[in-house]
Write an enzyme that holds these catalytic residues in place. Structure first.
Site, PDB file in Angstrom:
ATOM      1  NE  ARG A 133      -3.787  -0.137   2.309  1.00 48.01           N
ATOM      2  CZ  ARG A 133      -4.647   0.072   3.306  1.00 48.01           C
ATOM      3  NH1 ARG A 133      -4.691  -0.765   4.328  1.00 48.01           N
ATOM      4  NH2 ARG A 133      -5.449   1.096   3.273  1.00 48.01           N
ATOM      5  CB  SER A 178      -6.691  10.413   3.111  1.00 49.86           C
ATOM      6  OG  SER A 178      -6.090   9.569   4.079  1.00 49.86           O
ATOM      7  CG  ASP A 331     -13.251   1.614   5.590  1.00 50.89           C
ATOM      8  OD1 ASP A 331     -12.489   1.720   4.616  1.00 50.89           O
ATOM      9  OD2 ASP A 331     -12.945   2.002   6.734  1.00 50.89           O
TER      10      ASP A 331
HETATM   11  C1  S3P Z   1      -9.462   5.521   8.530  1.00 49.01           C
HETATM   12  C2  S3P Z   1      -9.571   6.244   7.375  1.00 49.01           C
HETATM   13  C3  S3P Z   1      -9.950   5.657   6.070  1.00 49.01           C
HETATM   14  C4  S3P Z   1     -10.551   4.266   6.221  1.00 49.01           C
HETATM   15  C5  S3P Z   1      -9.781   3.422   7.206  1.00 49.01           C
HETATM   16  C6  S3P Z   1      -9.767   4.082   8.568  1.00 49.01           C
HETATM   17  C7  S3P Z   1      -9.056   6.198   9.775  1.00 49.01           C
HETATM   18  O1  S3P Z   1      -8.793   5.555   5.270  1.00 49.01           O
HETATM   19  O2  S3P Z   1     -10.598   3.609   4.982  1.00 49.01           O
HETATM   20  O3  S3P Z   1     -10.347   2.139   7.321  1.00 49.01           O
HETATM   21  O4  S3P Z   1      -9.208   5.616  10.863  1.00 49.01           O
HETATM   22  O5  S3P Z   1      -8.591   7.347   9.693  1.00 49.01           O
HETATM   23  P1  S3P Z   1      -8.282   6.784   4.343  1.00 49.01           P
HETATM   24  O6  S3P Z   1      -7.839   7.878   5.211  1.00 49.01           O
HETATM   25  O7  S3P Z   1      -7.149   6.201   3.551  1.00 49.01           O
HETATM   26  O8  S3P Z   1      -9.461   7.133   3.475  1.00 49.01           O
END
Ligand code: S3P
Length: 453
Positions: A133, A178, A331
């Protein structure tokens, strides 16, 4: 039923066509809030008490990382409460060994923010999924703050990082919406003098902002005319150990919710589900599809809204999901796609580019899995169109769905199997333990037919 033998270490599982689900459950604690509670407690002075912490593998890896950085982290076996004695902002120690974050993107990315604020060297890695990733999205802003990184090509783990003696505060405009990137910058900003600012193009989950305030930091949030937000954090606060109550995870609740909706006659109650508006896009979408979901006892606890839900079997119809809803249900698209496969008519989901860089390429995995269950599906670059069957889809064949070390793909296709005409097999249920320990027992307790293939 015949099946392909699972590879070594994999736990194949079958979901059989099931009847109505009934009962009351509390799904485990919220994963996002659990990671943040452990990290902020480690950066605080004094004791924190965390109730309802998710004891999934992802969060246990974060607990181990905070311990390796010098925080005391213990569970009281009598009460189930987790106690953390932190070392203060900038007070963590150099880990003696590699920090292994297993499957967790949130764990490693937020920890990078924590580590940025310590003048120490650390090596970070994870499982095969996490090592694939992208981390450049975090290395970029933290690099501007003065952190030095050495990573594999393409910004992949394992990586080494070294925090500077003096971290620079920055203002950073996120190229993608994000919460992980936003949170990493804010956690780093705790150690920088002055104000660290993050501008997000679309609002994302704000658990970090809420919890930073709860531990004593000064965080200001400004809504921008563009629809985004600017978050400003005053650096170098003294954070004090605090009590945190972790609500039930809406992203885990999503699986029994959709299962109950798809199985006629179901009547399911879920208690204490986190109702943060930046997490509840799936409930909104399902309600638009005709779902009978009652939101009861909406209240606020520990700075987060929560409610009890009552879900009854419903006839769903297809909808167009607006792309700007993606951050509030990012998600939940795999399980929404399962609901869409059983709904009447077409469901169109757009703005899903980020699904390609989750625990697996979820767009591809969902499209492939639905097609294997006899559902007509079209995978675009960042969209998914599902032709609902308006009843039970055909279901699987003897080939197991590939879950690709992705807990949400595994749970989504197990729910799919409950609602199909024929069973659905998955190649590996083991990753479910990263986010939803006890999933199989809870679902079978409600009446779902899940078991060994
Ligand atoms: C999360 C943010 C999301 C989500 C992940 C949990 C977090 O990811 O998909 O399961 O706890 O901040 P991204 O920030 O990459 O969108």
């Amino acid at each position: 039923m015949s099946s392909v033998a699972p590879a070594e270490g994999q736990q194949g599982m079958a979901a059989l066509p099931s009847e109505a689900l009934a009962g009351t459950v509390r799904v485990p604690g919220d994963k996002s809030i659990s990671h943040r509670a452990l990290m902020l407690a480690a950066l605080s002075v004094g004791e924190s008490r965390i109730e309802g912490l998710l004891e999934g593998e992802d969060v246990l890896n974060t607990a181990a990382a905070m311990r390796a950085l010098g925080a005391e982290v213990e569970k009281d076996p009598a009460t189930g409460v987790w106690h953390v004695w932190g070392r203060g902002v900038g007070g963590l120690q150099e880990p003696a060994d590699l920090l292994d974050f297993g499957n967790s993107g949130t764990g490693v990315r937020l920890a990078m923010g924590v580590l940025a604020g310590q003048p120490i060297h650390a090596i970070l890695s994870g499982d095969a999924s996490l090592r694939g990733r992208p981390m450049a999205r975090i290395m970029m802003p933290l690099g501007q703050m003065g952190v030095r990184f050495q990573a594999r090509a393409g910004g992949r783990l394992p990586m080494a990082m070294q925090g500077p003696d003096v971290l620079l505060p920055i203002e950073y405009k996120l190229p993608v919406a994000s919460a992980q990137v936003k949170s990493a910058i804010l956690l780093a900003g705790l150690a920088a003098p002055g104000e660290t600012r993050v501008i997000e193009p679309q609002p994302t989950r704000d658990h970090s902002e809420r919890m930073l305030r709860h531990f004593g930091a000064n965080v200001a949030v400004e809504a921008l005319s563009s629809g985004g937000r600017r978050i400003a954090l005053v650096g170098q606060p003294e954070l004090s150990g605090s009590g945190v109550t972790v609500p039930a995870d809406p992203s885990s609740a999503a699986f029994p919710i959709v299962a109950a909706l798809l199985l006629p006659g179901s009547d399911l109650r879920l208690s204490e589900v986190c109702m943060n508006p930046h997490r509840s896009g799936l409930i909104t979408t399902l309600q638009e599809m005709g779902a009978d979901i009652a939101i009861e006892n909406l209240r606020e606890e520990g700075g987060e809204p929560m409610a009890d839900l009552r879900v009854r079997g419903s006839r769903l119809h297809g909808v167009e999901v607006p792309p700007d809803r993606a951050p509030s249900m990012i998600d939940e698209y795999p399980i929404l796609a399962v609901a869409a496969a059983c709904a009447k008519g077409i469901t169109v989901m757009q703005g899903l580019g980020e699904l390609r860089v989750k625990e697996s390429d979820r767009l591809a995995a969902v499209a492939k899995g639905l097609a294997a269950c006899g559902v007509a599906v079209e995978e675009g670059k960042d969209s998914l169109t599902v032709q609902g069957t308006g009843g039970r889809p055909p279901g699987g064949n003897s080939t197991a769905i590939e879950t690709e070390l992705d807990h949400r793909i595994a749970m989504s296709f197990l729910v799919m199997g409950l609602a199909c005409e024929r069973p659905v097999l998955i190649d590996d249920a083991a990753p479910i333990a990263t986010s939803f320990p006890g999933f199989v027992g809870m679902m079978t307790g409600l009446g779902a037919k899940l078991g060994k293939p």
